[in-house]
Motif scaffolding. Structure first.
Motif, PDB file in Angstrom:
ATOM      1  N   SER A 231       0.816  -1.219   0.000  1.00 41.63           N
ATOM      2  CA  SER A 231       0.000   0.000   0.000  1.00 41.63           C
ATOM      3  C   SER A 231       0.847   1.265   0.000  1.00 41.63           C
ATOM      4  CB  SER A 231      -0.977   0.000   1.182  1.00 41.63           C
ATOM      5  OG  SER A 231      -2.046  -0.862   0.849  1.00 41.63           O
ATOM      6  N   LEU A 232       2.176   1.110   0.007  1.00 40.20           N
ATOM      7  CA  LEU A 232       3.060   2.279  -0.173  1.00 40.20           C
ATOM      8  C   LEU A 232       3.580   2.339  -1.602  1.00 40.20           C
ATOM      9  CD1 LEU A 232       5.128   2.148   3.173  1.00 40.20           C
ATOM     10  CD2 LEU A 232       3.246   3.691   2.610  1.00 40.20           C
ATOM     11  N   ASP A 233       3.107   1.447  -2.480  1.00 43.32           N
ATOM     12  CA  ASP A 233       3.535   1.425  -3.879  1.00 43.32           C
ATOM     13  C   ASP A 233       3.059   2.695  -4.595  1.00 43.32           C
ATOM     14  OD1 ASP A 233       4.163  -0.866  -6.278  1.00 43.32           O
ATOM     15  OD2 ASP A 233       2.815   0.771  -6.873  1.00 43.32           O
ATOM     16  N   ILE A 234       3.969   3.284  -5.353  1.00 41.73           N
ATOM     17  CA  ILE A 234       3.668   4.571  -6.007  1.00 41.73           C
ATOM     18  C   ILE A 234       2.460   4.489  -6.946  1.00 41.73           C
ATOM     19  CG2 ILE A 234       5.412   4.164  -7.827  1.00 41.73           C
ATOM     20  CD1 ILE A 234       4.603   7.610  -6.339  1.00 41.73           C
ATOM     21  N   ASP A 235       2.241   3.323  -7.569  1.00 39.06           N
ATOM     22  CA  ASP A 235       1.107   3.187  -8.488  1.00 39.06           C
ATOM     23  C   ASP A 235      -0.150   2.651  -7.819  1.00 39.06           C
ATOM     24  OD1 ASP A 235       1.876   3.740 -11.404  1.00 39.06           O
ATOM     25  OD2 ASP A 235       3.593   2.612 -10.646  1.00 39.06           O
ATOM     26  N   HIS A 236       0.031   1.704  -6.912  1.00 39.30           N
ATOM     27  CA  HIS A 236      -1.127   0.974  -6.395  1.00 39.30           C
ATOM     28  C   HIS A 236      -1.482   1.314  -4.955  1.00 39.30           C
ATOM     29  CE1 HIS A 236      -1.150  -1.452  -9.986  1.00 39.30           C
ATOM     30  NE2 HIS A 236       0.148  -1.614  -9.853  1.00 39.30           N
ATOM     31  N   GLY A 237      -0.715   2.198  -4.344  1.00 39.66           N
ATOM     32  CA  GLY A 237      -0.896   2.460  -2.925  1.00 39.66           C
ATOM     33  C   GLY A 237      -1.751   3.675  -2.621  1.00 39.66           C
ATOM     34  N   ILE A 238      -1.579   4.176  -1.399  1.00 39.58           N
ATOM     35  CA  ILE A 238      -2.457   5.223  -0.857  1.00 39.58           C
ATOM     36  C   ILE A 238      -1.932   6.608  -1.257  1.00 39.58           C
ATOM     37  CG2 ILE A 238      -3.424   3.811   0.997  1.00 39.58           C
ATOM     38  CD1 ILE A 238      -1.300   5.014   2.900  1.00 39.58           C
ATOM     39  N   PRO A 317      -9.553  -5.429   3.350  1.00 42.87           N
ATOM     40  CA  PRO A 317      -9.600  -4.835   2.004  1.00 42.87           C
ATOM     41  C   PRO A 317      -8.208  -4.442   1.506  1.00 42.87           C
ATOM     42  CG  PRO A 317     -11.390  -3.983   3.352  1.00 42.87           C
ATOM     43  CD  PRO A 317     -10.529  -4.816   4.264  1.00 42.87           C
ATOM     44  N   MET A 318      -7.324  -4.039   2.434  1.00 38.56           N
ATOM     45  CA  MET A 318      -5.947  -3.702   2.053  1.00 38.56           C
ATOM     46  C   MET A 318      -5.160  -4.960   1.677  1.00 38.56           C
ATOM     47  SD  MET A 318      -3.007  -2.001   4.472  1.00 38.56           S
ATOM     48  CE  MET A 318      -3.787  -0.409   4.610  1.00 38.56           C
ATOM     49  N   VAL A 319      -5.301  -5.996   2.480  1.00 39.69           N
ATOM     50  CA  VAL A 319      -4.514  -7.207   2.235  1.00 39.69           C
ATOM     51  C   VAL A 319      -5.027  -7.949   0.991  1.00 39.69           C
ATOM     52  CG1 VAL A 319      -3.709  -9.367   3.248  1.00 39.69           C
ATOM     53  CG2 VAL A 319      -3.927  -7.353   4.690  1.00 39.69           C
ATOM     54  N   ARG A 320      -6.343  -7.906   0.774  1.00 35.16           N
ATOM     55  CA  ARG A 320      -6.900  -8.520  -0.451  1.00 35.16           C
ATOM     56  C   ARG A 320      -6.368  -7.824  -1.704  1.00 35.16           C
ATOM     57  NH1 ARG A 320     -12.145  -7.733   1.638  1.00 35.16           N
ATOM     58  NH2 ARG A 320     -12.597  -9.572   2.884  1.00 35.16           N
ATOM     59  N   HIS A 321      -6.314  -6.489  -1.611  1.00 35.78           N
ATOM     60  CA  HIS A 321      -5.773  -5.677  -2.702  1.00 35.78           C
ATOM     61  C   HIS A 321      -4.332  -6.148  -2.992  1.00 35.78           C
ATOM     62  CE1 HIS A 321      -5.345  -1.966  -5.011  1.00 35.78           C
ATOM     63  NE2 HIS A 321      -4.430  -1.475  -4.216  1.00 35.78           N
ATOM     64  N   ARG A 360     -12.507  -4.015  -1.399  1.00 29.97           N
ATOM     65  CA  ARG A 360     -11.136  -3.613  -1.733  1.00 29.97           C
ATOM     66  C   ARG A 360     -10.944  -2.147  -1.409  1.00 29.97           C
ATOM     67  NH1 ARG A 360      -8.849  -6.600  -6.402  1.00 29.97           N
ATOM     68  NH2 ARG A 360      -7.490  -4.818  -6.610  1.00 29.97           N
ATOM     69  N   MET A 361      -9.684  -1.742  -1.190  1.00 25.54           N
ATOM     70  CA  MET A 361      -9.396  -0.340  -0.883  1.00 25.54           C
ATOM     71  C   MET A 361      -9.744   0.555  -2.068  1.00 25.54           C
ATOM     72  SD  MET A 361      -5.570  -0.458   0.528  1.00 25.54           S
ATOM     73  CE  MET A 361      -5.478   1.244   0.996  1.00 25.54           C
ATOM     74  N   PRO A 362     -10.328   1.708  -1.807  1.00 26.23           N
ATOM     75  CA  PRO A 362     -10.556   2.627  -2.925  1.00 26.23           C
ATOM     76  C   PRO A 362      -9.260   3.354  -3.301  1.00 26.23           C
ATOM     77  CG  PRO A 362     -11.359   3.593  -0.876  1.00 26.23           C
ATOM     78  CD  PRO A 362     -10.819   2.233  -0.526  1.00 26.23           C
ATOM     79  N   ALA A 363      -9.211   3.888  -4.517  1.00 25.23           N
ATOM     80  CA  ALA A 363      -8.017   4.628  -4.944  1.00 25.23           C
ATOM     81  C   ALA A 363      -8.029   6.043  -4.377  1.00 25.23           C
ATOM     82  CB  ALA A 363      -7.981   4.695  -6.472  1.00 25.23           C
ATOM     83  N   ASP A 364      -9.230   6.538  -4.101  1.00 22.58           N
ATOM     84  CA  ASP A 364      -9.381   7.936  -3.697  1.00 22.58           C
ATOM     85  C   ASP A 364      -9.271   8.042  -2.169  1.00 22.58           C
ATOM     86  OD1 ASP A 364     -10.345  10.437  -2.993  1.00 22.58           O
ATOM     87  OD2 ASP A 364     -11.849  10.476  -4.587  1.00 22.58           O
ATOM     88  N   MET A 365      -8.283   8.794  -1.718  1.00 21.87           N
ATOM     89  CA  MET A 365      -8.052   8.895  -0.272  1.00 21.87           C
ATOM     90  C   MET A 365      -9.177   9.631   0.458  1.00 21.87           C
ATOM     91  SD  MET A 365      -5.480   7.167   0.669  1.00 21.87           S
ATOM     92  CE  MET A 365      -6.155   5.993  -0.481  1.00 21.87           C
TER      93      MET A 365
END
Ligand code: IMP
Length: 436
Positions: A231-238, A317-321, A360-365
């Motif tokens: 979840s700290l990934d520049i493309d797929h994270g928060i 939802p974070m771990v499933r992502h 799943r985690m949303p992309a929008d913070m």
């Protein structure tokens, strides 16, 4: 074969210990992203080694490789190598000629920009990671190979340093002299000291892709050691509260120059609850006595910054992502012992948002900050003598029920369960190096 270790959450999942265990079996250990924002503690025969740059396999006598996807601070790296050698560790070390170099002005800008960003600040480690990756993508970065070429390095610095100085002085309104940053923006001094670093690193500078592929051709096994977490990934994270590299499994390919088909196993490391250093929303955060329990029992203080970590219940939802993005072939869960004494133990199985249910985690913070966790409760367990838990069957039933629920949800078997901080307190169920 290639085995990749990836963090399934927000970093600090306990990857260091698992990497160390797997390092013993690997023939080579390679890092593929990040820099000295990472921190690993490895204990060998009661001796503690704290490493930020050098892959932890180095202390086990394995060739240690820093791939092109990493950013390196030569002062820190050389300090770590000297420290290891002084303590009698015979380090076989290689670094990609293509890796980007963290320069003194990157560290300065990291701090200044964080202060200026307000609510957009990620709470970085202040090591200059983001500004270095920015220059890489902006095609103005200094690579390790530039440290070996005096004229090319000077030419680059003469272009880059004045633009950085102008950014600091004119955009951020900080006088570099007054703020004590003059040396970081002095072309002559940076040139001289970084050429010296280059001379000291030179023997280990190689084409990492060629090196690793040769090992793989010869039948050796390579451990790709991920840093931070999915979840700290520049493309797929928060975004924007994350780091500047690809922490997910694809980063292992691009960050070392090894093809995807050679990465046979991807092992996701997750902690039995959630921890976070840095800013941004955290739906399952616990700012109460349960949170205090997790921080104190789990010793949740940053290895790199010493900051108290924020903690919360496991966020599925974070771990499933993470499981989907990385396609974990197996997983490892750590710190199950830290939940001892809590009753009930909760897991966020989904979020509720605007009357709907999110798996799943949303992309929008903004959305993430409004997500309400939907919890599933498990009976707790307490007074377990974890030092006597030597096999999976020794784990108390309620804790096993918790583990099995998570395994099902992330669709990956737990190859190992870590039941305490010591290396020996790890129940190994499957060996990724022995998978068909
Ligand atoms: P940076 O990587 O220093 O730019 O920091 C960006 C974000 O990633 C911040 O929220 C940091 O706290 C977080 N971060 C960076 N490295 C780690 C790590 O190794 N563990 C946990 N969080 C990290």
């Amino acid at each position: 074969m290639g085995v990749t270790i990836v963090g399934a959450q927000l970093g600090d999942e306990g990857k260091g210990k698992i990497t160390d265990i797997y390092s013993e079996e690997a023939d080579v250990v390679a890092r593929f992203q990040g820099g000295n924002n990472a921190g690993h503690t490895v204990v060998v025969d009661d001796e503690e080694f704290k490493l930020h740059h050098v892959p932890s396999g180095a202390v086990r006598g394995k060739p240690a490789v820093i791939g092109n996807g990493c950013v390196v601070d030569p002062e820190v790296l050389l300090g770590e190598l000297d420290g290891l050698r002084e303590r009698g560790v015979d380090v076989e070390f290689y670094i990609s000629e293509r890796a980007h170099v963290i320069m003194p002005y990157h560290r300065v800008i990291d701090g200044i920009e964080e202060d200026a960003k307000g609510d957009m600040a990620a709470g970085t480690t202040g090591r200059g990671i983001g500004p270095t990756y920015e220059d890489k993508v902006g095609r103005r970065g200094v690579r390790v190979l530039d440290l070996l070429k005096p004229d090319a390095l000077r030419e680059k610095l003469e272009y880059v340093v004045p633009t950085k100085k102008a950014l600091v002085e004119e955009v951020f309104d900080v006088d570099v002299e007054e703020a004590g940053y003059a040396e970081a923006f002095d072309v002559d001094s940076v040139h001289e000291s970084y050429l010296e670093h280059g001379r000291r690193l030179e023997d280990g500078v190689v084409d990492v892709s060629e090196l690793l592929n040769r090992h793989l051709d010869e039948g050796d096994s390579v451990l790709f050691e991920g840093a931070q977490g999915t979840s700290l990934d520049i493309d797929h994270g928060i975004y924007p509260y994350l780091t500047s590299s690809n922490t997910t499994v694809g980063g292992a390919c691009t960050g070392t120059g090894v093809g995807a088909t050679r990465m046979r196993e991807t092992v996701g490391i997750m902690k039995a609850y959630l921890s976070r250093v840095g800013t941004g929303p955290l739906p399952t955060e616990l700012e109460n006595d349960i949170g205090d329990h997790l921080v104190e029992v789990g010793e949740e203080y940053g290895t790199t910054t010493g900051r108290r970590r924020r903690v919360g219940w496991l966020d599925l939802p974070m771990v499933r992502h993470a499981a989907t993005l990385n396609d974990f072939t197996g997983a490892v869960i750590t710190s199950i012992d830290v939940l001892d004494g809590l009753d009930p133990v909760k897991v966020c199985e989904a979020y509720s948002l605007d009357g709907g249910r999110l798996e799943r985690m949303p992309a929008d913070m903004d959305d993430w900050s409004r997500c309400e966790p939907i919890y599933r409760e498990f009976q707790g367990w307490s007074d377990v003598d974890w030092s006597n838990v030597e096999s999976y069957e020794d784990i108390p039933d309620p804790a096993r029920e918790y583990l099995e629920y998570i395994e099902d949800e992330v669709d990956a078997e737990f190859y190992a369960v870590s039941v305490g901080p010591e290396r020996e307190q790890t129940i190994i169920r499957e060996d990724p190096f022995e998978q068909p």
